[in-house]
Design a protein around this motif. Sequence first.
Motif, PDB file in Angstrom:
ATOM      1  N   ALA A 114       0.829  -1.211   0.000  1.00  0.00           N
ATOM      2  CA  ALA A 114       0.000   0.000   0.000  1.00  0.00           C
ATOM      3  C   ALA A 114       0.861   1.258   0.000  1.00  0.00           C
ATOM      4  O   ALA A 114       0.533   2.243  -0.666  1.00  0.00           O
ATOM      5  N   ASP A 115       1.961   1.211   0.723  1.00  0.00           N
ATOM      6  CA  ASP A 115       2.871   2.362   0.757  1.00  0.00           C
ATOM      7  C   ASP A 115       3.464   2.657  -0.611  1.00  0.00           C
ATOM      8  O   ASP A 115       3.951   3.749  -0.860  1.00  0.00           O
ATOM      9  N   ASN A 116       3.406   1.662  -1.513  1.00  0.00           N
ATOM     10  CA  ASN A 116       3.957   1.811  -2.858  1.00  0.00           C
ATOM     11  C   ASN A 116       2.871   1.824  -3.937  1.00  0.00           C
ATOM     12  O   ASN A 116       3.159   1.655  -5.116  1.00  0.00           O
ATOM     13  N   GLY A 117       1.600   1.992  -3.515  1.00  0.00           N
ATOM     14  CA  GLY A 117       0.509   2.129  -4.480  1.00  0.00           C
ATOM     15  C   GLY A 117      -0.102   0.831  -4.970  1.00  0.00           C
ATOM     16  O   GLY A 117      -0.852   0.834  -5.940  1.00  0.00           O
ATOM     17  N   TRP A 118       0.192  -0.286  -4.335  1.00  0.00           N
ATOM     18  CA  TRP A 118      -0.308  -1.589  -4.748  1.00  0.00           C
ATOM     19  C   TRP A 118      -1.259  -2.160  -3.702  1.00  0.00           C
ATOM     20  O   TRP A 118      -1.214  -1.792  -2.541  1.00  0.00           O
ATOM     21  N   THR A 119      -2.095  -3.092  -4.127  1.00  0.00           N
ATOM     22  CA  THR A 119      -2.981  -3.826  -3.232  1.00  0.00           C
ATOM     23  C   THR A 119      -2.773  -5.310  -3.465  1.00  0.00           C
ATOM     24  O   THR A 119      -2.774  -5.767  -4.610  1.00  0.00           O
ATOM     25  N   LEU A 120      -2.616  -6.049  -2.387  1.00  0.00           N
ATOM     26  CA  LEU A 120      -2.479  -7.497  -2.456  1.00  0.00           C
ATOM     27  C   LEU A 120      -3.866  -8.108  -2.439  1.00  0.00           C
ATOM     28  O   LEU A 120      -4.695  -7.775  -1.593  1.00  0.00           O
ATOM     29  N   MET A 121      -4.126  -9.013  -3.387  1.00  0.00           N
ATOM     30  CA  MET A 121      -5.434  -9.642  -3.496  1.00  0.00           C
ATOM     31  C   MET A 121      -5.280 -11.155  -3.518  1.00  0.00           C
ATOM     32  O   MET A 121      -4.200 -11.674  -3.790  1.00  0.00           O
ATOM     33  N   THR A 122      -6.391 -11.841  -3.227  1.00  0.00           N
ATOM     34  CA  THR A 122      -6.396 -13.302  -3.285  1.00  0.00           C
ATOM     35  C   THR A 122      -7.522 -13.789  -4.165  1.00  0.00           C
ATOM     36  O   THR A 122      -8.547 -13.131  -4.333  1.00  0.00           O
ATOM     37  N   TYR A 123      -7.291 -14.960  -4.714  1.00  0.00           N
ATOM     38  CA  TYR A 123      -8.306 -15.668  -5.480  1.00  0.00           C
ATOM     39  C   TYR A 123      -8.412 -17.055  -4.859  1.00  0.00           C
ATOM     40  O   TYR A 123      -7.420 -17.785  -4.774  1.00  0.00           O
ATOM     41  N   ASP A 124      -9.596 -17.398  -4.369  1.00  0.00           N
ATOM     42  CA  ASP A 124      -9.841 -18.697  -3.747  1.00  0.00           C
ATOM     43  C   ASP A 124     -10.073 -19.722  -4.849  1.00  0.00           C
ATOM     44  O   ASP A 124     -11.036 -19.641  -5.597  1.00  0.00           O
ATOM     45  N   THR A 125      -9.182 -20.715  -4.935  1.00  0.00           N
ATOM     46  CA  THR A 125      -9.277 -21.726  -5.999  1.00  0.00           C
ATOM     47  C   THR A 125     -10.342 -22.772  -5.710  1.00  0.00           C
ATOM     48  O   THR A 125     -10.619 -23.612  -6.552  1.00  0.00           O
ATOM     49  N   GLY A 126     -10.906 -22.726  -4.501  1.00  0.00           N
ATOM     50  CA  GLY A 126     -11.922 -23.701  -4.151  1.00  0.00           C
ATOM     51  C   GLY A 126     -11.341 -24.951  -3.514  1.00  0.00           C
ATOM     52  O   GLY A 126     -12.061 -25.848  -3.113  1.00  0.00           O
ATOM     53  N   GLY A 127     -10.035 -25.008  -3.416  1.00  0.00           N
ATOM     54  CA  GLY A 127      -9.375 -26.140  -2.776  1.00  0.00           C
ATOM     55  C   GLY A 127      -8.667 -25.669  -1.527  1.00  0.00           C
ATOM     56  O   GLY A 127      -9.150 -24.791  -0.815  1.00  0.00           O
ATOM     57  N   ASP A 128      -7.529 -26.231  -1.291  1.00  0.00           N
ATOM     58  CA  ASP A 128      -6.737 -25.860  -0.111  1.00  0.00           C
ATOM     59  C   ASP A 128      -5.732 -24.765  -0.400  1.00  0.00           C
ATOM     60  O   ASP A 128      -4.784 -24.579   0.350  1.00  0.00           O
ATOM     61  N   GLU A 129      -5.897 -24.069  -1.503  1.00  0.00           N
ATOM     62  CA  GLU A 129      -4.895 -23.065  -1.859  1.00  0.00           C
ATOM     63  C   GLU A 129      -5.549 -21.782  -2.355  1.00  0.00           C
ATOM     64  O   GLU A 129      -6.691 -21.778  -2.793  1.00  0.00           O
ATOM     65  N   TYR A 130      -4.786 -20.723  -2.232  1.00  0.00           N
ATOM     66  CA  TYR A 130      -5.190 -19.410  -2.731  1.00  0.00           C
ATOM     67  C   TYR A 130      -4.100 -18.913  -3.664  1.00  0.00           C
ATOM     68  O   TYR A 130      -2.930 -19.205  -3.471  1.00  0.00           O
ATOM     69  N   LEU A 131      -4.499 -18.166  -4.656  1.00  0.00           N
ATOM     70  CA  LEU A 131      -3.546 -17.489  -5.523  1.00  0.00           C
ATOM     71  C   LEU A 131      -3.496 -16.038  -5.084  1.00  0.00           C
ATOM     72  O   LEU A 131      -4.525 -15.423  -4.818  1.00  0.00           O
ATOM     73  N   PHE A 132      -2.301 -15.508  -4.977  1.00  0.00           N
ATOM     74  CA  PHE A 132      -2.118 -14.113  -4.594  1.00  0.00           C
ATOM     75  C   PHE A 132      -1.663 -13.330  -5.809  1.00  0.00           C
ATOM     76  O   PHE A 132      -0.880 -13.819  -6.616  1.00  0.00           O
ATOM     77  N   PHE A 133      -2.166 -12.104  -5.933  1.00  0.00           N
ATOM     78  CA  PHE A 133      -1.742 -11.242  -7.024  1.00  0.00           C
ATOM     79  C   PHE A 133      -1.848  -9.797  -6.564  1.00  0.00           C
ATOM     80  O   PHE A 133      -2.507  -9.487  -5.577  1.00  0.00           O
ATOM     81  N   ALA A 134      -1.165  -8.938  -7.256  1.00  0.00           N
ATOM     82  CA  ALA A 134      -1.140  -7.519  -6.891  1.00  0.00           C
ATOM     83  C   ALA A 134      -1.702  -6.680  -8.035  1.00  0.00           C
ATOM     84  O   ALA A 134      -1.486  -6.997  -9.206  1.00  0.00           O
ATOM     85  N   VAL A 135      -2.438  -5.650  -7.653  1.00  0.00           N
ATOM     86  CA  VAL A 135      -2.965  -4.691  -8.628  1.00  0.00           C
ATOM     87  C   VAL A 135      -2.697  -3.294  -8.084  1.00  0.00           C
ATOM     88  O   VAL A 135      -2.468  -3.111  -6.886  1.00  0.00           O
ATOM     89  N   TYR A 136      -2.735  -2.309  -8.962  1.00  0.00           N
ATOM     90  CA  TYR A 136      -2.649  -0.938  -8.483  1.00  0.00           C
ATOM     91  C   TYR A 136      -3.821  -0.689  -7.534  1.00  0.00           C
ATOM     92  O   TYR A 136      -4.943  -1.127  -7.797  1.00  0.00           O
ATOM     93  N   ALA A 137      -3.576  -0.006  -6.447  1.00  0.00           N
ATOM     94  CA  ALA A 137      -4.611   0.247  -5.445  1.00  0.00           C
ATOM     95  C   ALA A 137      -5.843   0.909  -6.058  1.00  0.00           C
ATOM     96  O   ALA A 137      -6.975   0.604  -5.676  1.00  0.00           O
TER      97      ALA A 137
END
Length: 68
Positions: free
Chosen positions: A24-47
């Motif tokens: 956030a201090d650098n203008g980004w937001t960390l997001m998650t995508y729930d795959t429906g299993g035991d794992e999540y995918l993480f990705f970043a987008v501009y805030a």
Amino acid sequence: MKLVLPRPDIYSSDLLPYAQQVMADNGWTLMTYDTGGDEYLFFAVYATDAERVIWLFSQLNLPAEICR
């Protein structure tokens, strides 16, 4: 970017608030995508794009959210 932790033994989802703050201090937001299993995918987008990305995912019935 440097991740500063209050102690060295922080792991897993406990790291998310610290990572989110650095991003956030650098203008980004960390997001998650729930795959429906035991794992999540993480990705970043501009805030400034985070809400639009959530909306786009919702249009496709895909579970994405901002890490908190």
